[in-house]
Design a protein around this motif. Structure first.
Motif, PDB file in Angstrom:
ATOM      1  N   TYR A 273       0.866  -1.183   0.000  1.00 25.21           N
ATOM      2  CA  TYR A 273       0.000   0.000   0.000  1.00 25.21           C
ATOM      3  C   TYR A 273       0.895   1.223   0.000  1.00 25.21           C
ATOM      4  N   PHE A 274       0.312   2.421  -0.137  1.00 21.04           N
ATOM      5  CA  PHE A 274       1.128   3.600  -0.416  1.00 21.04           C
ATOM      6  C   PHE A 274       0.875   4.768   0.536  1.00 21.04           C
ATOM      7  N   ARG A 275       0.237   4.465   1.647  1.00 24.49           N
ATOM      8  CA  ARG A 275       0.172   5.395   2.778  1.00 24.49           C
ATOM      9  C   ARG A 275       0.299   4.562   4.042  1.00 24.49           C
ATOM     10  N   PRO A 276       0.869   5.109   5.125  1.00 23.35           N
ATOM     11  CA  PRO A 276       1.030   4.310   6.345  1.00 23.35           C
ATOM     12  C   PRO A 276      -0.310   3.807   6.861  1.00 23.35           C
ATOM     13  N   ASP A 277      -0.320   2.594   7.409  1.00 28.87           N
ATOM     14  CA  ASP A 277      -1.532   1.976   7.937  1.00 28.87           C
ATOM     15  C   ASP A 277      -1.287   1.616   9.400  1.00 28.87           C
ATOM     16  N   PHE A 278      -1.244   2.648  10.232  1.00 34.56           N
ATOM     17  CA  PHE A 278      -0.917   2.455  11.640  1.00 34.56           C
ATOM     18  C   PHE A 278      -2.046   1.757  12.388  1.00 34.56           C
ATOM     19  N   SER A 279      -1.651   1.035  13.445  1.00 38.43           N
ATOM     20  CA  SER A 279      -2.646   0.500  14.366  1.00 38.43           C
ATOM     21  C   SER A 279      -3.118   1.619  15.289  1.00 38.43           C
ATOM     22  N   ALA A 280      -4.200   1.349  15.992  1.00 31.28           N
ATOM     23  CA  ALA A 280      -4.755   2.387  16.883  1.00 31.28           C
ATOM     24  C   ALA A 280      -3.806   2.695  18.033  1.00 31.28           C
ATOM     25  N   ALA A 281      -2.904   1.749  18.351  1.00 28.10           N
ATOM     26  CA  ALA A 281      -2.044   1.927  19.521  1.00 28.10           C
ATOM     27  C   ALA A 281      -0.792   2.744  19.244  1.00 28.10           C
ATOM     28  N   TYR A 282      -0.473   2.961  17.957  1.00 28.03           N
ATOM     29  CA  TYR A 282       0.786   3.657  17.669  1.00 28.03           C
ATOM     30  C   TYR A 282       0.658   4.433  16.370  1.00 28.03           C
ATOM     31  N   ASP A 283       0.754   5.745  16.465  1.00 28.75           N
ATOM     32  CA  ASP A 283       0.786   6.604  15.281  1.00 28.75           C
ATOM     33  C   ASP A 283       1.686   7.792  15.604  1.00 28.75           C
ATOM     34  N   TYR A 293       5.435  10.797   4.069  1.00 24.83           N
ATOM     35  CA  TYR A 293       5.237   9.365   3.888  1.00 24.83           C
ATOM     36  C   TYR A 293       3.999   9.060   3.049  1.00 24.83           C
ATOM     37  N   ASP A 294       3.363  10.064   2.504  1.00 26.12           N
ATOM     38  CA  ASP A 294       2.233   9.850   1.606  1.00 26.12           C
ATOM     39  C   ASP A 294       2.784   9.674   0.195  1.00 26.12           C
ATOM     40  N   LEU A 295       2.950   8.425  -0.225  1.00 29.54           N
ATOM     41  CA  LEU A 295       3.601   8.156  -1.506  1.00 29.54           C
ATOM     42  C   LEU A 295       2.717   8.494  -2.692  1.00 29.54           C
ATOM     43  N   VAL A 296       1.407   8.513  -2.503  1.00 28.91           N
ATOM     44  CA  VAL A 296       0.507   8.926  -3.579  1.00 28.91           C
ATOM     45  C   VAL A 296       0.753  10.391  -3.914  1.00 28.91           C
ATOM     46  N   SER A 319      -4.537  -3.527  -0.029  1.00 27.04           N
ATOM     47  CA  SER A 319      -3.609  -3.084  -1.067  1.00 27.04           C
ATOM     48  C   SER A 319      -4.260  -2.205  -2.128  1.00 27.04           C
ATOM     49  N   TYR A 320      -5.429  -2.601  -2.625  1.00 27.63           N
ATOM     50  CA  TYR A 320      -5.929  -1.990  -3.861  1.00 27.63           C
ATOM     51  C   TYR A 320      -6.292  -0.499  -3.749  1.00 27.63           C
ATOM     52  N   PRO A 321      -6.939  -0.026  -2.691  1.00 29.69           N
ATOM     53  CA  PRO A 321      -7.365   1.382  -2.687  1.00 29.69           C
ATOM     54  C   PRO A 321      -6.233   2.381  -2.928  1.00 29.69           C
ATOM     55  N   THR A 322      -5.144   2.277  -2.170  1.00 29.95           N
ATOM     56  CA  THR A 322      -4.066   3.254  -2.362  1.00 29.95           C
ATOM     57  C   THR A 322      -3.196   2.910  -3.562  1.00 29.95           C
ATOM     58  N   THR A 323      -3.084   1.610  -3.883  1.00 29.03           N
ATOM     59  CA  THR A 323      -2.285   1.248  -5.058  1.00 29.03           C
ATOM     60  C   THR A 323      -2.919   1.780  -6.328  1.00 29.03           C
ATOM     61  N   PHE A 326      -2.167   5.375  -6.534  1.00 33.35           N
ATOM     62  CA  PHE A 326      -0.751   5.558  -6.861  1.00 33.35           C
ATOM     63  C   PHE A 326      -0.514   5.339  -8.353  1.00 33.35           C
ATOM     64  N   LEU A 327      -1.068   4.274  -8.911  1.00 29.98           N
ATOM     65  CA  LEU A 327      -0.891   3.990 -10.327  1.00 29.98           C
ATOM     66  C   LEU A 327      -1.448   5.113 -11.195  1.00 29.98           C
ATOM     67  N   SER A 328      -2.526   5.720 -10.751  1.00 27.34           N
ATOM     68  CA  SER A 328      -3.181   6.736 -11.577  1.00 27.34           C
ATOM     69  C   SER A 328      -2.410   8.044 -11.652  1.00 27.34           C
ATOM     70  N   VAL A 329      -1.573   8.324 -10.647  1.00 28.64           N
ATOM     71  CA  VAL A 329      -0.910   9.636 -10.608  1.00 28.64           C
ATOM     72  C   VAL A 329       0.587   9.559 -10.888  1.00 28.64           C
ATOM     73  N   ALA A 330       1.162   8.343 -10.941  1.00 31.22           N
ATOM     74  CA  ALA A 330       2.609   8.215 -11.129  1.00 31.22           C
ATOM     75  C   ALA A 330       3.044   8.851 -12.446  1.00 31.22           C
ATOM     76  N   ARG A 331       4.114   9.617 -12.391  1.00 27.80           N
ATOM     77  CA  ARG A 331       4.616  10.282 -13.591  1.00 27.80           C
ATOM     78  C   ARG A 331       6.140  10.290 -13.571  1.00 27.80           C
ATOM     79  N   SER A 332       6.706  10.559 -14.721  1.00 27.40           N
ATOM     80  CA  SER A 332       8.151  10.571 -14.897  1.00 27.40           C
ATOM     81  C   SER A 332       8.809  11.566 -13.933  1.00 27.40           C
ATOM     82  N   PRO A 333      10.002  11.222 -13.418  1.00 28.59           N
ATOM     83  CA  PRO A 333      10.870  10.097 -13.752  1.00 28.59           C
ATOM     84  C   PRO A 333      10.582   8.807 -12.981  1.00 28.59           C
ATOM     85  N   LEU A 334       9.526   8.766 -12.180  1.00 32.74           N
ATOM     86  CA  LEU A 334       9.107   7.527 -11.541  1.00 32.74           C
ATOM     87  C   LEU A 334       8.592   6.576 -12.619  1.00 32.74           C
ATOM     88  N   ASP A 335       9.091   5.350 -12.630  1.00 33.53           N
ATOM     89  CA  ASP A 335       8.752   4.362 -13.651  1.00 33.53           C
ATOM     90  C   ASP A 335       8.060   3.190 -12.967  1.00 33.53           C
TER      91      ASP A 335
END
Length: 371
Positions: A273-283, A293-296, A319-323, A326-335
């Motif tokens: 996934y492409f954003r942190p997915d913290f548990s309720a006990a630690y953020d 850390y927001d890779l999108v 996995s799918y929601p943030t992936t 991420f796929l929709s916005v990725a642009r060069s030079p990220l491949d």
């Protein structure tokens, strides 16, 4: 015009308004009554089609069911291959900021291996900078000789959570590396498998916390690579270092490569996934400090020169929601090379068959891994 651009929504809205205007105006006004009725019927049908298409485009813009035209038109397939962003040559040749591993001095004489003659070495690594201590496994290529000056590329293997380095070893990664190396399709490589979280019970999401909190990003992006240089004959260029992980480890692989492109040239992201997915006990991240850390957002606004092989499934709620975003916005030079599966949840059996293909991609993408 990409599917996820604003263009399709705007174009469909304009066309719908034009057809609606023609229907209201009663155009055309000439011709026979039957002819006008036929034209009017076609206009009404077209208007409904455009409205439905507009609603679909707007919903896709909001929820990103499909990340590209290829994704849309291949939606009935068991899997869809997509490519976004730049090209491999751009990744290899693009300048990056940061010291990478160039400033890490390799010792003239390496420390002795703790298990001489074995291809799997076991260490406990302590690092004061990140205040971390964890077990690290190192899988050596066939013929590795500490006395030789030959250097090797490095794959940083990252396990899931809750799990540990042994969880990574039990899967098909090392056997796939060996098989492809024997076939001459992958350069002999050293695979370093560290414990991600220190302490082991804490889901840190591979980020640096505040004062007194774990510095996992530093541990994995700086301390472990430097320790590897000090203990093994490895290449020290970014095109000879890659991250590979699954699930939580896949998020870490993506984060490490994108945030530290001076160290890692590529990442293999299996059901990550492409954003942190913290548990309720630690953020440890506030709204301000967590933006890095927001890779999108990074892929859209400041994409680094990194190559990435991504696997996700439409049925994977983690996995799918943030992936897809991420796929929709990725642009060069990220491949980004992506495989979107139609079926399969969040489990090992979904990604295991794709490990060899991901490693072949790595060998074809980064010069350091070419056989």
């Amino acid at each position: 015009m990409e599917l996820t651009d604003a263009g399709p929504v705007v174009l469909l809205a304009v066309l719908a308004l034009v057809v609606f205007g023609l229907v209201v105006a009663g155009w055309p006004r000439w011709g026979s009554r039957v002819g006008r009725a036929v034209v009017r019927g076609v206009q009404v049908v077209l208007l409904n089609v455009l409205v439905l298409a507009l609603a679909g485009a707007a919903l896709n813009d909001q929820y990103l069911f499909y990340s590209s035209w290829g994704d849309l038109f291949g939606s009935r397939s068991t899997s869809v291959q997509v490519h976004h962003g730049g090209t491999s040559p751009e990744v290899v040749s693009a300048p990056v900021s940061g010291p990478g591993l160039r400033g890490v001095a390799a010792p003239a004489v390496l420390p002795p291996l703790p298990q001489p003659g074995s291809r799997l070495q076991t260490y406990t690594v302590v690092d004061s900078r990140s205040n971390a201590e964890g077990q690290v496994y190192v899988h050596l290529p066939v013929g590795y000789d500490p006395r030789s000056s030959r250097t090797y590329p490095v794959i940083l293997g990252l396990h899931g959570f809750p799990s540990g380095p042994r969880g990574f070893l039990k899967l098909d990664f090392l056997s796939s590396v060996d098989a492809l190396t024997a076939e001459g399709r992958l350069a002999p490589s050293i695979v370093v498998v560290p414990r991600i979280d220190t302490p082991a019970s804490l889901d840190t999401e591979c980020v640096n916390g505040g004062a007194g909190q774990p510095q996992t990003d530093t541990w994995l992006a700086h301390d472990i690579p430097a320790w590897t240089v000090h203990h093994f004959h490895v290449k020290q260029t970014r095109t000879s270092w890659a991250t590979l992980g699954y699930s939580y480890g896949a998020w870490c692989a993506a984060s490490l490569s994108m945030r530290h492109p001076d160290v890692f040239g590529a990442a293999v992201v299996l059901l990550g996934y492409f954003r942190p997915d913290f548990s309720a006990a630690y953020d440890p991240l506030t709204a301000a400090s967590g933006r890095g850390y927001d890779l999108v957002t990074m892929a859209r606004t400041a994409p680094p020169p990194v190559a990435m092989w991504v696997l996700t499934s439409r049925e994977d709620p983690l996995s799918y929601p943030t992936t897809s975003k991420f796929l929709s916005v990725a642009r060069s030079p990220l491949d980004v090379t992506g495989t979107v599966l139609a079926h399969g949840g969040h489990r090992d059996s979904v990604f295991t068959p794709y490990v060899p293909a991901a490693l072949v991609w790595l060998a074809q993408t980064l010069p350091g891994f070419r056989a």
